[in-house]
Design an enzyme around this catalytic site. Structure first.
Site, short mmCIF file in Angstrom:
data_model
loop_
_atom_site.label_atom_id
_atom_site.label_comp_id
_atom_site.label_asym_id
_atom_site.label_seq_id
_atom_site.Cartn_x
_atom_site.Cartn_y
_atom_site.Cartn_z
N LEU A 1 -6.82 8.98 0.93
CA LEU A 1 -7.04 7.63 1.43
C LEU A 1 -5.73 6.86 1.25
O LEU A 1 -5.04 7.03 0.24
CB LEU A 1 -8.16 6.91 0.67
N ASP A 2 -5.39 6.01 2.22
CA ASP A 2 -4.22 5.16 2.07
C ASP A 2 -4.37 4.28 0.83
O ASP A 2 -5.48 3.99 0.38
CB ASP A 2 -4.07 4.22 3.28
N LYS A 3 -3.24 3.82 0.33
CA LYS A 3 -3.26 2.92 -0.83
C LYS A 3 -4.10 1.68 -0.54
O LYS A 3 -4.82 1.19 -1.42
CB LYS A 3 -1.83 2.52 -1.20
N THR B 1 -6.67 1.39 1.31
CA THR B 1 -8.06 1.71 1.67
C THR B 1 -8.91 1.93 0.43
O THR B 1 -8.49 2.59 -0.52
CB THR B 1 -8.11 2.96 2.55
#
Length: 216
Positions: A50-52, A54
């Site tokens: 997951l992106d930072k 998100t």
């Protein structure tokens, strides 16, 4: 960070926004999710990212065999992820499938971009959940796992995530991040072969953003 589920094979967590999964190249001394988990649970194996920015559901394998089994599920699209996102504008569609080919790690900002010639096949299924005056709450189901896929596909459809300045948004609302949340994850448990579903409620900052947008 909240533990949603754990057993001998799986560790399912609700990742908070702002916490990187792995060390941040710019802030190497910062805390990151894998480090926090391994301090408490020992070795964990990354299956997906997951992106930072998100928040939401992530699964980790706790042994190499489980890791392999989960990787196969993700590669074969047997694992299903559902996200909630707030996008700019009011889409003219209720449902839309984005199939723009994507190429990752472009330029000094390491953006993902639509590239019809050299991009990898990518697909995201969007559905409007609720419309507001200037924005919309949407469900997004990525059928492939490209970097920043939902963010880029939303931008390509003309409705970038609110506050996602990396992908075409404007800083209009002052929210602390682009509002993207991994709501549910469905997979086959490698030990029991049962189909299981894990979910995480939208966090406070997401709900506060929705409350603000309702009043606009």
């Amino acid at each position: 960070m909240k533990i949603i589920y754990e057993d001998e094979q799986l560790l399912v967590v609700d990742k908070p926004a702002g916490l990187s999964v792995l060390p941040d190249g710019w802030e190497k001394d910062s805390e990151y999710l894998v480090k926090l988990l391994e301090e408490q649970y020992g070795k964990v194996f990354i299956v997906h990212r997951l992106d930072k920015i998100t928040s939401g559901v992530m699964v980790f394998g706790r042994d190499a065999e489980t890791h392999r089994a989960l990787n196969i599920q993700f590669e074969n699209h047997e694992a299903q992820k559902t996200y909630h996102a707030i996008v700019e504008g009011n889409p003219k569609w209720d449902e839309k499938v984005a199939r723009h080919p994507l190429r990752a790690n472009v330029g000094h900002k390491h953006r993902t971009m639509v590239d019809d010639k050299n991009g990898k096949p990518s697909e995201t299924r969007f559905k409007v959940i609720k419309r507001y005056q200037e924005t919309a709450l949407v469900e997004a189901k990525p059928m492939t796992g490209r970097t920043h896929q939902i963010r880029v596909h939303a931008y390509a459809l003309g409705h970038p995530l609110v506050e996602d300045m990396l992908y075409g948004s404007r800083d209009r609302y002052g929210f602390p991040r682009p509002m993207l949340h991994s709501q549910t994850l469905t997979l086959i448990h490698p030990a029991t072969n049962e189909r299981v579903k894990y979910s995480a409620p939208r966090p406070n900052d997401f709900e506060e953003a929705l409350n603000i947008l309702k009043q606009m």
